[in-house]
Write an enzyme that holds these catalytic residues in place. Structure first.
Site, PDB file in Angstrom:
ATOM      1  N   ALA A  34       0.782  -1.281  -0.214  1.00 22.74           N
ATOM      2  CA  ALA A  34       0.291   0.241  -0.011  1.00 22.74           C
ATOM      3  C   ALA A  34       0.947   0.853  -0.071  1.00 22.74           C
ATOM      4  CB  ALA A  34      -1.023   0.015   1.556  1.00 22.74           C
ATOM      5  N   TYR A 103      -1.048 -13.892   1.955  1.00 23.06           N
ATOM      6  CA  TYR A 103      -0.055 -13.818   2.350  1.00 23.06           C
ATOM      7  C   TYR A 103       0.811 -14.616   2.480  1.00 23.06           C
ATOM      8  CZ  TYR A 103      -3.305  -9.167   2.406  1.00 23.06           C
ATOM      9  OH  TYR A 103      -3.644  -8.031   1.869  1.00 23.06           O
ATOM     10  N   ASN A 165      -6.988   1.180   5.371  1.00 20.60           N
ATOM     11  CA  ASN A 165      -6.754  -0.092   4.560  1.00 20.60           C
ATOM     12  C   ASN A 165      -6.674  -0.998   5.574  1.00 20.60           C
ATOM     13  OD1 ASN A 165      -5.313  -0.745   2.170  1.00 20.60           O
ATOM     14  ND2 ASN A 165      -3.958   1.000   2.107  1.00 20.60           N
ATOM     15  N   LYS A 224     -13.837   7.047   0.426  1.00 20.85           N
ATOM     16  CA  LYS A 224     -14.279   6.419  -0.616  1.00 20.85           C
ATOM     17  C   LYS A 224     -15.678   5.361  -0.330  1.00 20.85           C
ATOM     18  CE  LYS A 224     -10.298   4.857   0.367  1.00 20.85           C
ATOM     19  NZ  LYS A 224      -8.655   4.558   0.581  1.00 20.85           N
ATOM     20  N   GLY A 256      -7.675   1.814  -4.062  1.00 23.06           N
ATOM     21  CA  GLY A 256      -7.266   2.720  -2.591  1.00 23.06           C
ATOM     22  C   GLY A 256      -5.580   3.551  -2.651  1.00 23.06           C
ATOM     23  N   ASP A 257      -5.207   2.933  -3.028  1.00 20.96           N
ATOM     24  CA  ASP A 257      -3.760   3.774  -2.655  1.00 20.96           C
ATOM     25  C   ASP A 257      -3.572   4.514  -4.154  1.00 20.96           C
ATOM     26  OD1 ASP A 257      -3.329   1.842  -1.021  1.00 20.96           O
ATOM     27  OD2 ASP A 257      -2.207   0.405  -2.033  1.00 20.96           O
TER      28      ASP A 257
END
Length: 316
Positions: A34, A103, A165, A224, A256-257
């Protein structure tokens, strides 16, 4: 330096064929995180930005630092850790609008970031310090690093931009909620998505959510709301800034980043809040059109051409 950010970036492997990853035989290798996504987005728009992190003393770490530096981001404060590896994650493109991420970052080099990794003078020279809610979820030392970074920024009059985030896979929900609320109360600018804000406050009304963040101490909130765009909230009022339609979303990860990069770019350029949010919406839309976390981020000429076509004139 315009902006400093810090956090983990990982090696990203994406299956080259759609469907379940168990059937994928070939993967493309890229990088994603991010904070570095945000930094690269700002650098492409012509701003000076630095990224702080830790990487493993391995080939992935070397390739990552080289890639981010090649995008115009200052990596002079990145530290190499010979006791831990660079993190990895996989992106599974099951079908249109169904992207899943897995991840492999536990005990990674970046999870060992500590307050001493932050250069006070480096942060003091910036206009903004950008942080996300991912970093404090990685470890206790990462949480302390985030808090220390905020304290350094406040000490030197550097505005703190916080993007929650939310990553539910990384920590217990109650711990996540408490930590995100704590950090949002220390930030000057908060950039939540509507789902993150609902998670944090347990309510759905955008106007009420904006007010809650302001009540906790933020001076500016940008909420957002997906394809609809984003609201901005200040003590003087609020407004919805419409988003830009995207005919086909190829990869939503990193949008979003991109939004955060476009919005902060607008602030750095002295745009009105409406125009800054509009720029954020545009960059976020760009990011969804290409596979990869940063590959779709525009440079300034591309962005201005897009805004010109969409609005009849370049937004200034």
């Amino acid at each position: 330096m315009d902006v400093v950010t810090f956090g983990e970036t990982m090696v990203l492997f994406t299956s080259e064929s759609p469907g379940l990853m168990r059937y994928a035989a070939h993967f493309s290798r890229k990088f994603g995180g991010a904070e570095s996504n945000f930094a690269i987005g700002l650098a492409r728009l012509g701003h000076k930005v630095g990224w702080i992190s830790r990487v493993g003393d391995d080939e992935f770490g070397k390739a990552m630092v080289s890639f981010i530096a090649g995008e115009g981001v200052d990596v002079s404060r990145v530290k190499v850790d010979d006791t831990a590896p660079t993190g990895i994650y996989f992106k599974e493109l099951r079908r249109a609008n169904d992207v899943r991420v897995y991840y492999y970052r536990k005990h990674s080099a970046a999870s060992k970031m500590k307050p001493e990794d932050l250069d006070e003078g480096y942060i003091a020279r910036a206009k903004y310090l950008h942080i996300t809610g991912i970093t404090p979820a990685l470890s206790e030392s990462c949480y302390r690093t985030v808090i220390h970074g905020i304290e350094l920024a406040k000490k030197h009059g550097v505005k703190v931009v916080f993007d929650p985030n939310l990553r539910k896979k990384l920590w217990a929900e109650e711990t996540a909620r408490e930590t995100l609320l704590e950090i949002s109360s220390r930030a000057d600018i908060v950039l939540p998505g509507i789902d993150e804000a609902q998670f944090m406050f347990g309510q759905a009304n955008p106007e009420l959510l904006g007010e809650r963040f302001l009540e906790r101490g933020a001076s500016l909130v940008v909420l957002k709301v997906g394809a609809k765009g984003a609201y901005y909230f200040t003590e003087n009022g609020s407004q919805l800034v419409p988003g830009f339609p995207v005919e086909q979303v190829v990869d939503p990860v990193g949008a979003g980043d991109g939004f955060a990069a476009g919005f902060v770019s607008g602030l750095l350029d002295g745009l009105s809040l409406y125009e800054a949010v509009q720029r954020g919406n545009a960059v976020g839309a760009f990011a969804t059109t290409v596979s990869g976390d940063v590959e779709g981020l525009p440079d300034r000429k591309e962005l201005e051409a897009f805004l010109c076509c969409e609005n009849g004139d370049v937004a200034r």
